[in-house]
Design a protein around this motif. Structure first.
Motif, mmCIF file in Angstrom:
data_model
loop_
_atom_site.group_PDB
_atom_site.id
_atom_site.type_symbol
_atom_site.label_atom_id
_atom_site.label_comp_id
_atom_site.label_asym_id
_atom_site.label_seq_id
_atom_site.Cartn_x
_atom_site.Cartn_y
_atom_site.Cartn_z
ATOM 1 N N THR A 106 17.883 7.586 2.856
ATOM 2 C CA THR A 106 16.529 8.056 2.542
ATOM 3 C C THR A 106 15.515 6.970 2.885
ATOM 4 O O THR A 106 15.643 5.832 2.425
ATOM 5 C CB THR A 106 16.416 8.415 1.053
ATOM 6 O OG1 THR A 106 17.365 9.433 0.750
ATOM 7 C CG2 THR A 106 15.022 8.915 0.717
ATOM 8 N N ASP A 107 14.527 7.319 3.656
ATOM 9 C CA ASP A 107 13.482 6.382 4.069
ATOM 10 C C ASP A 107 12.210 6.664 3.277
ATOM 11 O O ASP A 107 11.532 7.672 3.511
ATOM 12 C CB ASP A 107 13.221 6.528 5.569
ATOM 13 C CG ASP A 107 12.190 5.530 6.074
ATOM 14 O OD1 ASP A 107 11.749 4.672 5.291
ATOM 15 O OD2 ASP A 107 11.827 5.622 7.271
ATOM 16 N N ALA A 108 11.893 5.767 2.344
ATOM 17 C CA ALA A 108 10.706 5.967 1.511
ATOM 18 C C ALA A 108 9.414 5.849 2.310
ATOM 19 O O ALA A 108 8.352 6.268 1.841
ATOM 20 C CB ALA A 108 10.693 4.965 0.362
ATOM 21 N N ASN A 168 14.851 1.142 -1.852
ATOM 22 C CA ASN A 168 15.346 0.022 -1.062
ATOM 23 C C ASN A 168 15.224 0.396 0.406
ATOM 24 O O ASN A 168 15.990 1.228 0.907
ATOM 25 C CB ASN A 168 16.795 -0.302 -1.425
ATOM 26 C CG ASN A 168 17.290 -1.583 -0.759
ATOM 27 O OD1 ASN A 168 17.182 -1.756 0.435
ATOM 28 N ND2 ASN A 168 17.841 -2.481 -1.561
ATOM 29 N N GLY A 169 14.246 -0.194 1.071
ATOM 30 C CA GLY A 169 14.000 0.142 2.455
ATOM 31 C C GLY A 169 15.082 -0.338 3.395
ATOM 32 O O GLY A 169 15.372 0.306 4.406
ATOM 33 N N LYS A 188 0.835 -1.205 0.000
ATOM 34 C CA LYS A 188 0.000 0.000 0.000
ATOM 35 C C LYS A 188 0.870 1.256 0.000
ATOM 36 O O LYS A 188 0.590 2.228 -0.705
ATOM 37 C CB LYS A 188 -0.919 -0.001 1.227
ATOM 38 C CG LYS A 188 -2.046 -1.021 1.172
ATOM 39 C CD LYS A 188 -2.871 -0.966 2.450
ATOM 40 C CE LYS A 188 -3.977 -2.001 2.421
ATOM 41 N NZ LYS A 188 -4.756 -2.020 3.689
ATOM 42 N N MET A 189 1.932 1.210 0.818
ATOM 43 C CA MET A 189 2.843 2.357 0.858
ATOM 44 C C MET A 189 3.479 2.587 -0.502
ATOM 45 O O MET A 189 3.562 3.726 -0.984
ATOM 46 C CB MET A 189 3.928 2.117 1.907
ATOM 47 C CG MET A 189 4.922 3.271 2.074
ATOM 48 S SD MET A 189 6.293 3.286 0.858
ATOM 49 C CE MET A 189 7.196 1.804 1.346
ATOM 50 N N GLN A 190 3.916 1.504 -1.156
ATOM 51 C CA GLN A 190 4.549 1.635 -2.469
ATOM 52 C C GLN A 190 3.573 2.196 -3.502
ATOM 53 O O GLN A 190 3.934 3.067 -4.307
ATOM 54 C CB GLN A 190 5.091 0.274 -2.916
ATOM 55 C CG GLN A 190 6.256 -0.216 -2.073
ATOM 56 C CD GLN A 190 6.589 -1.672 -2.319
ATOM 57 O OE1 GLN A 190 5.790 -2.418 -2.881
ATOM 58 N NE2 GLN A 190 7.768 -2.091 -1.880
ATOM 59 N N LEU A 191 2.338 1.714 -3.464
ATOM 60 C CA LEU A 191 1.324 2.219 -4.387
ATOM 61 C C LEU A 191 1.086 3.715 -4.154
ATOM 62 O O LEU A 191 1.041 4.505 -5.105
ATOM 63 C CB LEU A 191 0.026 1.437 -4.211
ATOM 64 C CG LEU A 191 -1.145 1.852 -5.104
ATOM 65 C CD1 LEU A 191 -0.815 1.635 -6.575
ATOM 66 C CD2 LEU A 191 -2.408 1.071 -4.727
ATOM 67 N N ASP A 192 0.938 4.108 -2.898
ATOM 68 C CA ASP A 192 0.738 5.520 -2.579
ATOM 69 C C ASP A 192 1.962 6.357 -2.971
ATOM 70 O O ASP A 192 1.829 7.493 -3.444
ATOM 71 C CB ASP A 192 0.460 5.689 -1.083
ATOM 72 C CG ASP A 192 -0.884 5.112 -0.670
ATOM 73 O OD1 ASP A 192 -1.732 4.886 -1.556
ATOM 74 O OD2 ASP A 192 -1.075 4.875 0.542
ATOM 75 N N GLN A 212 6.590 9.614 5.008
ATOM 76 C CA GLN A 212 5.729 10.375 4.107
ATOM 77 C C GLN A 212 6.000 11.878 4.175
ATOM 78 O O GLN A 212 5.819 12.591 3.184
ATOM 79 C CB GLN A 212 4.259 10.090 4.409
ATOM 80 C CG GLN A 212 3.302 10.613 3.354
ATOM 81 C CD GLN A 212 1.913 10.022 3.493
ATOM 82 O OE1 GLN A 212 1.690 9.115 4.279
ATOM 83 N NE2 GLN A 212 0.971 10.538 2.718
ATOM 84 N N ASN A 213 6.466 12.358 5.310
ATOM 85 C CA ASN A 213 6.785 13.780 5.425
ATOM 86 C C ASN A 213 7.955 14.176 4.529
ATOM 87 O O ASN A 213 8.106 15.359 4.187
ATOM 88 C CB ASN A 213 7.114 14.128 6.882
ATOM 89 C CG ASN A 213 5.896 14.027 7.788
ATOM 90 O OD1 ASN A 213 4.774 14.280 7.366
ATOM 91 N ND2 ASN A 213 6.115 13.635 9.044
ATOM 92 N N ASP A 214 8.775 13.192 4.160
ATOM 93 C CA ASP A 214 9.946 13.464 3.325
ATOM 94 C C ASP A 214 9.664 13.214 1.847
ATOM 95 O O ASP A 214 10.536 13.407 1.004
ATOM 96 C CB ASP A 214 11.133 12.597 3.789
ATOM 97 C CG ASP A 214 12.461 13.052 3.201
ATOM 98 O OD1 ASP A 214 12.693 14.281 3.119
ATOM 99 O OD2 ASP A 214 13.272 12.180 2.813
ATOM 100 N N TRP A 215 8.460 12.744 1.518
ATOM 101 C CA TRP A 215 8.150 12.442 0.113
ATOM 102 C C TRP A 215 8.355 13.626 -0.824
ATOM 103 O O TRP A 215 8.879 13.429 -1.924
ATOM 104 C CB TRP A 215 6.725 11.919 0.009
ATOM 105 C CG TRP A 215 6.572 10.491 0.433
ATOM 106 C CD1 TRP A 215 7.520 9.699 1.015
ATOM 107 C CD2 TRP A 215 5.381 9.692 0.331
ATOM 108 N NE1 TRP A 215 7.002 8.458 1.286
ATOM 109 C CE2 TRP A 215 5.703 8.422 0.874
ATOM 110 C CE3 TRP A 215 4.111 9.933 -0.155
ATOM 111 C CZ2 TRP A 215 4.760 7.387 0.930
ATOM 112 C CZ3 TRP A 215 3.171 8.905 -0.093
ATOM 113 C CH2 TRP A 215 3.497 7.651 0.432
#
Length: 274
Positions: free
Chosen positions: A224-226, A165-166, A117-121, A229-232
């Motif tokens: 970088t942490d995918a 890459n998480g 879900k995170m990847q899709l978003d 979300q605040n860093d997107w």
């Protein structure tokens, strides 16, 4: 080896016209270890129960990027017709039938893991940024619940791509080169390395991938942490800029490449499989 035209992921077919054995199982695991996402199809005359159970176990414990199939092959003849192969599936991913049916429909987010879900978003939001930027790489495409996305650069065996890459905490923008002439095309572009990097204003990672028979020219954003979300916005701005930069730098160079023009170097470039 072949490729899924929808995702660009590798598909490996291992043919064994005898009973399955540990040696071929080891080869399959070696292949899988060198690829980010792969479907492996093991074809044999007969599967032992332990090897069928092993494929079932691998499908259970591995990430959704990996799929293992076991197929037994038979030869059938009707009347005087030539013998034809018939494949019987003895092992497959648990959700394969459901996934195939869903592929023709919109993604049902309720069936996705939190990571998917995170990847899709993430890619949905990124495509909105691409569209807003209005560069040569279009954001007018469907996001997928996976760790990478590919974008056309106008020639078969070449694609622009993004990946996350998480575990290693990086993002990557790349020109991915595949096909039988991948090495030649890579080296012809490498001959233009200084001009390309001067045009871009930054250096690139030039990676030959012997375990995949492909090559990659990439830029990385480390630490970088995918999932943050605040860093997107910062991450998407970086990815969009790099993808559009690479499209501008490579599109004409890629179009003009002729593998026959490449002469091997006296000493090959050292492999760099990241």
């Amino acid at each position: 080896m072949c490729k899924d035209i929808g995702t660009g992921a590798w598909v490996l077919v291992e043919n064994q016209l005898e009973r399955t054995d540990h040696g071929h199982l080891g080869q399959l695991l070696t292949y899988a270890s060198g690829l980010e996402a792969v479907t492996i199809i093991w074809i044999a005359a007969r599967f032992t129960e332990e090897h069928r159970s092993t494929l079932d176990w691998l499908n259970k414990i591995t990430d959704e990027s990996f799929r293992f199939f076991g197929l037994e092959v038979e030869l059938w003849r009707i009347g005087d017709s030539p013998a034809a192969p018939k494949f019987n599936v003895v092992s497959k991913p648990n959700d394969w039938s459901r996934s195939v049916a869903q592929a023709a429909r919109a993604i049902d987010e309720a069936d996705l893991t939190d990571t998917r879900k995170m990847q899709l978003d993430y890619w949905t939001a990124f495509h909105a940024v691409l569209s807003k930027v209005g560069g040569p790489v279009s954001g007018n495409r469907k996001a997928q619940p996976q760790s990478w996305m590919n974008y056309s650069i106008g020639r078969t065996d070449f694609a622009l791509g993004t990946a996350m890459n998480g575990f290693k905490q990086w993002l990557r923008a790349e020109l991915y080169i595949s096909g039988v002439h991948a090495d030649a095309h890579f080296n012809l572009l490498h001959d233009q390395k200084d001009a390309i990097e001067q045009e871009l204003g930054y250096t690139l990672q030039w990676e030959q991938l012997p375990s995949r028979r492909d090559c990659r020219i990439a830029a990385y954003l480390d630490d970088t942490d995918a999932q943050d979300q605040n860093d997107w916005p910062r991450q998407h701005k970086w990815l969009a800029a790099k993808l559009n930069d690479m499209h501008r730098a490579f599109v004409e160079r890629v179009r003009k490449l002729n593998a026959d023009e490449w002469q091997p170097y006296p000493q090959a470039l050292p492999p760099n499989d990241v």
